[in-house]
Design a protein around this motif. Structure first.
Motif, mmCIF file in Angstrom:
data_model
loop_
_atom_site.group_PDB
_atom_site.id
_atom_site.type_symbol
_atom_site.label_atom_id
_atom_site.label_comp_id
_atom_site.label_asym_id
_atom_site.label_seq_id
_atom_site.Cartn_x
_atom_site.Cartn_y
_atom_site.Cartn_z
ATOM 1 N N PHE A 31 0.788 -1.214 0.000
ATOM 2 C CA PHE A 31 0.000 0.000 0.000
ATOM 3 C C PHE A 31 0.829 1.277 0.000
ATOM 4 O O PHE A 31 0.276 2.375 -0.019
ATOM 5 N N ASN A 32 2.155 1.137 0.030
ATOM 6 C CA ASN A 32 2.977 2.340 0.113
ATOM 7 C C ASN A 32 4.327 2.133 -0.545
ATOM 8 O O ASN A 32 4.677 1.020 -0.939
ATOM 9 N N THR A 33 5.074 3.216 -0.653
ATOM 10 C CA THR A 33 6.404 3.189 -1.251
ATOM 11 C C THR A 33 7.409 2.546 -0.303
ATOM 12 O O THR A 33 7.394 2.795 0.904
ATOM 13 N N THR A 50 13.540 3.327 -5.136
ATOM 14 C CA THR A 50 12.221 3.247 -4.512
ATOM 15 C C THR A 50 11.256 2.544 -5.450
ATOM 16 O O THR A 50 11.448 2.541 -6.678
ATOM 17 N N THR A 52 6.895 2.285 -5.770
ATOM 18 C CA THR A 52 5.614 2.713 -5.226
ATOM 19 C C THR A 52 4.615 1.567 -5.211
ATOM 20 O O THR A 52 4.897 0.456 -5.691
ATOM 21 N N SER A 53 3.445 1.855 -4.700
ATOM 22 C CA SER A 53 2.404 0.833 -4.596
ATOM 23 C C SER A 53 1.957 0.341 -5.973
ATOM 24 O O SER A 53 1.536 -0.812 -6.118
ATOM 25 N N PHE A 97 10.372 1.679 5.088
ATOM 26 C CA PHE A 97 8.947 1.739 4.784
ATOM 27 C C PHE A 97 8.296 2.716 5.756
ATOM 28 O O PHE A 97 8.363 2.494 6.971
ATOM 29 N N LEU A 98 7.735 3.774 5.221
ATOM 30 C CA LEU A 98 7.213 4.880 6.047
ATOM 31 C C LEU A 98 8.343 5.317 6.979
ATOM 32 O O LEU A 98 9.402 5.700 6.510
#
Length: 111
Positions: A31-33, A50, A52-53, A97-98
């Motif tokens: 759900f995220n980068t 990186t 992304t989702s 992650f985050l």
């Protein structure tokens, strides 16, 4: 508990390849980068790649054409395939992650 664990580092000769893996627990990657970073002693941690989702990827100029980031949503992992490694790629590689970082895995490239 949120945790990221990197693996796959090691010692390789210049021109060789390694595949790093980042496994997540307590969170869902898709759900995220997710990013791969690296750091050498005395230098700031730098962004390597990186994803992304939706699978869009970006790379540092220094690794473009040699490194490939990918994700396996079923396994909740993100990989970094590193080809044609150079001595200047030697560093500790981290997954992020985050706001969560892994513990890092050492990559050493000998000339």
């Amino acid at each position: 508990q949120v945790q990221l664990v990197e693996s796959g580092g090691g010692l390789v000769q210049a021109g060789g390849s390694l595949r790093l893996s980042c496994a997540a627990s307590g969170i869902i990657f898709r759900f995220n980068t997710v990013g791969w970073y690296r750091q050498t002693p005395g230098k700031q941690r730098e962004l390597v790649a990186t994803i992304t989702s939706d699978g869009t990827t970006t790379y540092a100029d220094s690794v473009k054409g040699r490194f490939t980031i990918s994700r396996d949503n079923a396994k909740n992992t993100v990989a970094l395939q590193m080809n044609n490694l150079k001595p200047e790629d030697t560093a500790i590689y981290y997954c992020k992650f985050l706001a969560v970082w892994g513990q890092g895995t050492q990559v050493t490239v000998s000339s």
